[in-house]
Design a protein around this motif. Sequence first.
Motif, mmCIF file in Angstrom:
data_model
loop_
_atom_site.group_PDB
_atom_site.id
_atom_site.type_symbol
_atom_site.label_atom_id
_atom_site.label_comp_id
_atom_site.label_asym_id
_atom_site.label_seq_id
_atom_site.Cartn_x
_atom_site.Cartn_y
_atom_site.Cartn_z
ATOM 1 N N GLY A 28 -42.004 36.316 -30.481
ATOM 2 C CA GLY A 28 -43.069 37.044 -30.240
ATOM 3 C C GLY A 28 -43.452 38.097 -31.063
ATOM 4 O O GLY A 28 -44.644 38.492 -31.348
ATOM 5 N N LEU A 29 -42.674 38.896 -31.125
ATOM 6 C CA LEU A 29 -42.918 40.364 -32.052
ATOM 7 C C LEU A 29 -43.160 39.802 -33.438
ATOM 8 O O LEU A 29 -43.977 40.299 -34.065
ATOM 9 N N TYR A 30 -42.499 38.939 -34.069
ATOM 10 C CA TYR A 30 -42.755 38.376 -35.254
ATOM 11 C C TYR A 30 -44.237 37.815 -35.286
ATOM 12 O O TYR A 30 -44.721 37.962 -36.384
ATOM 13 N N ASP A 31 -44.417 37.045 -34.259
ATOM 14 C CA ASP A 31 -45.787 36.598 -34.389
ATOM 15 C C ASP A 31 -47.041 37.641 -34.176
ATOM 16 O O ASP A 31 -48.230 37.239 -35.044
ATOM 17 N N ALA A 65 -47.333 50.113 -36.702
ATOM 18 C CA ALA A 65 -46.292 49.891 -37.184
ATOM 19 C C ALA A 65 -46.751 48.606 -38.226
ATOM 20 O O ALA A 65 -47.292 47.663 -37.772
ATOM 21 N N ILE A 66 -46.323 48.699 -39.550
ATOM 22 C CA ILE A 66 -46.845 47.723 -40.526
ATOM 23 C C ILE A 66 -45.702 46.730 -40.933
ATOM 24 O O ILE A 66 -44.442 47.181 -41.251
ATOM 25 N N PHE A 67 -45.836 45.763 -40.919
ATOM 26 C CA PHE A 67 -44.601 44.556 -41.452
ATOM 27 C C PHE A 67 -44.338 44.603 -43.029
ATOM 28 O O PHE A 67 -45.309 44.632 -43.575
ATOM 29 N N ALA A 68 -43.242 45.149 -43.438
ATOM 30 C CA ALA A 68 -42.656 45.431 -44.684
ATOM 31 C C ALA A 68 -41.742 44.504 -45.224
ATOM 32 O O ALA A 68 -41.570 44.698 -46.282
ATOM 33 N N GLY A 69 -41.424 43.306 -44.469
ATOM 34 C CA GLY A 69 -40.553 42.518 -45.225
ATOM 35 C C GLY A 69 -39.427 42.055 -44.268
ATOM 36 O O GLY A 69 -39.405 42.565 -43.093
ATOM 37 N N SER A 70 -38.702 40.853 -44.694
ATOM 38 C CA SER A 70 -37.482 40.606 -44.043
ATOM 39 C C SER A 70 -36.697 39.734 -44.945
ATOM 40 O O SER A 70 -37.225 38.915 -45.623
ATOM 41 N N SER A 71 -35.519 39.804 -44.829
ATOM 42 C CA SER A 71 -34.672 38.877 -45.279
ATOM 43 C C SER A 71 -34.324 37.578 -44.675
ATOM 44 O O SER A 71 -33.293 36.782 -45.002
ATOM 45 N N THR A 72 -34.789 37.600 -43.415
ATOM 46 C CA THR A 72 -34.767 36.273 -42.535
ATOM 47 C C THR A 72 -35.996 35.581 -42.147
ATOM 48 O O THR A 72 -36.129 35.123 -41.054
ATOM 49 N N LEU A 73 -36.801 35.464 -43.267
ATOM 50 C CA LEU A 73 -38.278 34.938 -42.990
ATOM 51 C C LEU A 73 -37.934 33.629 -42.620
ATOM 52 O O LEU A 73 -38.928 33.121 -41.498
ATOM 53 N N HIS A 74 -37.092 32.791 -43.113
ATOM 54 C CA HIS A 74 -36.950 31.407 -42.595
ATOM 55 C C HIS A 74 -36.585 31.194 -41.322
ATOM 56 O O HIS A 74 -37.224 30.406 -40.445
ATOM 57 N N GLY A 75 -35.468 32.021 -40.862
ATOM 58 C CA GLY A 75 -35.080 31.932 -39.615
ATOM 59 C C GLY A 75 -36.092 32.357 -38.407
ATOM 60 O O GLY A 75 -35.963 31.789 -37.412
ATOM 61 N N LEU A 76 -36.738 33.416 -38.847
ATOM 62 C CA LEU A 76 -37.868 33.746 -37.954
ATOM 63 C C LEU A 76 -39.000 32.349 -37.894
ATOM 64 O O LEU A 76 -39.375 32.349 -36.567
ATOM 65 N N HIS A 78 -42.115 26.552 -26.563
ATOM 66 C CA HIS A 78 -40.699 26.283 -26.364
ATOM 67 C C HIS A 78 -39.861 27.190 -27.340
ATOM 68 O O HIS A 78 -40.333 27.512 -28.425
ATOM 69 N N SER A 79 -38.616 27.763 -26.879
ATOM 70 C CA SER A 79 -37.829 28.468 -27.852
ATOM 71 C C SER A 79 -36.482 27.649 -27.965
ATOM 72 O O SER A 79 -35.703 27.218 -26.935
ATOM 73 N N GLU A 80 -35.814 27.590 -29.034
ATOM 74 C CA GLU A 80 -34.596 27.186 -29.322
ATOM 75 C C GLU A 80 -33.759 27.805 -28.709
ATOM 76 O O GLU A 80 -33.547 29.101 -28.778
ATOM 77 N N ARG A 81 -32.829 27.211 -27.786
ATOM 78 C CA ARG A 81 -31.478 27.884 -27.194
ATOM 79 C C ARG A 81 -30.640 28.372 -28.332
ATOM 80 O O ARG A 81 -30.247 27.649 -29.064
ATOM 81 N N THR A 82 -29.973 29.596 -28.013
ATOM 82 C CA THR A 82 -29.070 30.076 -28.918
ATOM 83 C C THR A 82 -27.697 29.319 -28.530
ATOM 84 O O THR A 82 -27.279 29.242 -27.345
ATOM 85 N N LYS A 83 -26.989 28.942 -29.822
ATOM 86 C CA LYS A 83 -25.777 28.197 -29.324
ATOM 87 C C LYS A 83 -24.563 29.356 -29.182
ATOM 88 O O LYS A 83 -24.659 30.362 -29.441
ATOM 89 N N ARG A 84 -23.786 28.765 -28.145
ATOM 90 C CA ARG A 84 -22.696 29.436 -27.669
ATOM 91 C C ARG A 84 -21.810 29.913 -28.984
ATOM 92 O O ARG A 84 -21.538 28.828 -29.496
ATOM 93 N N GLY A 85 -20.880 30.821 -28.810
ATOM 94 C CA GLY A 85 -20.060 31.143 -29.891
ATOM 95 C C GLY A 85 -20.682 31.853 -30.884
ATOM 96 O O GLY A 85 -19.876 32.006 -32.219
ATOM 97 N N GLU A 86 -21.894 31.951 -31.296
ATOM 98 C CA GLU A 86 -22.303 32.801 -32.453
ATOM 99 C C GLU A 86 -23.398 33.763 -32.050
ATOM 100 O O GLU A 86 -23.979 33.677 -31.006
ATOM 101 N N VAL A 87 -23.499 34.671 -32.846
ATOM 102 C CA VAL A 87 -24.426 35.732 -32.820
ATOM 103 C C VAL A 87 -25.403 36.137 -34.037
ATOM 104 O O VAL A 87 -24.833 35.858 -35.357
ATOM 105 N N ARG A 88 -26.655 35.876 -33.944
ATOM 106 C CA ARG A 88 -27.473 35.651 -35.221
ATOM 107 C C ARG A 88 -28.036 36.975 -35.256
ATOM 108 O O ARG A 88 -28.482 37.742 -34.030
ATOM 109 N N PHE A 89 -28.507 37.363 -36.427
ATOM 110 C CA PHE A 89 -29.228 38.684 -36.640
ATOM 111 C C PHE A 89 -30.407 38.378 -37.354
ATOM 112 O O PHE A 89 -30.447 37.808 -38.379
ATOM 113 N N TYR A 90 -31.987 38.682 -36.802
ATOM 114 C CA TYR A 90 -33.151 38.753 -37.457
ATOM 115 C C TYR A 90 -33.463 40.002 -38.167
ATOM 116 O O TYR A 90 -33.393 40.981 -37.166
#
Length: 338
Positions: free
Chosen positions: A100-103, A113-124, A141-153
């Motif tokens: 929602g924040l990215y949208d 605050a102005i969006f200035a880029g991201s190294s995770t654009l595809h992930g977002l 709908h939002s994809e559920r985060t898989k158990r056992g992993e942590v992702r950083f955007y």
Amino acid sequence: MADTEVICANPQCRVAEDRKCLEGYEELGKCPFYGREPEEAEDEQTGDDERVEDTFDGIRLPDALALDTARANRILTILSSRMIGIIGAYDSGKTSVIAGLYDLFQMGPVSGAIFAGSSTLHGLEIICHDARVTSDRDEAHSERTKRGEVRFYQIDVRSSGELQSLLIADRSGEEYEEVADLAANASAMFELRRADVITVLVDGRRLVLPTDRADTMGAIPLIIQGMIENDAFVRKPNLAIVLTKDDVVQASPKRDRVRQDFLAIVDGIRENFGDSFGDLKSFITCASPKEANVERGAGLAALLDYWLEPNAAPKGALLKFRSGRVFDGLTIEEADLG
């Protein structure tokens, strides 16, 4: 007559031992690897790879998917960054808050605050897709985060003339719920050790439901208590307590009671655990409404402001050491040497 030596260029093949071709050829002579030394095949493969590599004259770009812990740590060391840990039970809206924040940034500046880029654009883009019309879904709908992993955007923003990088962690809610049971669960959570702001999500939809209300009110304090007791926080991060899915709350005849429940959760955390955090504030949000009574992304701008707000400098106490010697009680006086 001596037996002919059986050799094969495929290092995994055991034809010399069992006379069976790994490639499935009944007649060994038809196998392209049979009768050749392994070095010959390696030389041919290396030559082919080198020829392919030599023809490429462009620039290889890194992927733009969500980061793992190692890549997130590198960003923390080279950029002015703030780590945001988002904690919540299953389906409380963690991924929806990030998406929602990215949208919101797609529409322009968010609270200055102005969006200035991201190294995770595809992930977002991936986590935002199912909440958009192009996904052909009947509802967001939002994809559920898989158990056992942590992702950083990662989201870079420019606010008040300064460039700031946000690293927002997304981990399965079940893992946070287990922190109260096992200390090792908390100590292994990199995003908590490095966090500048801990964001705890309270599911508004579950507070509306009589069957889930008590569990929701009791689970959040237990998660925070488990993290504190198991030393999940190396320093005192700021704490944001966020009511999510406000569209469901607003559409319910029990909305006043839900607001009172949420305030009771906030007051209880402040009273019992306030000393473990630098600052504590509460927010009401609706990142991806399923009802039309609340604006999409409501409350996220205020939450972003809080994420970007500098943490208070840690306060230290001045300790005076005395060994019991007389000299420790002496003071220095200025002398006129002139």
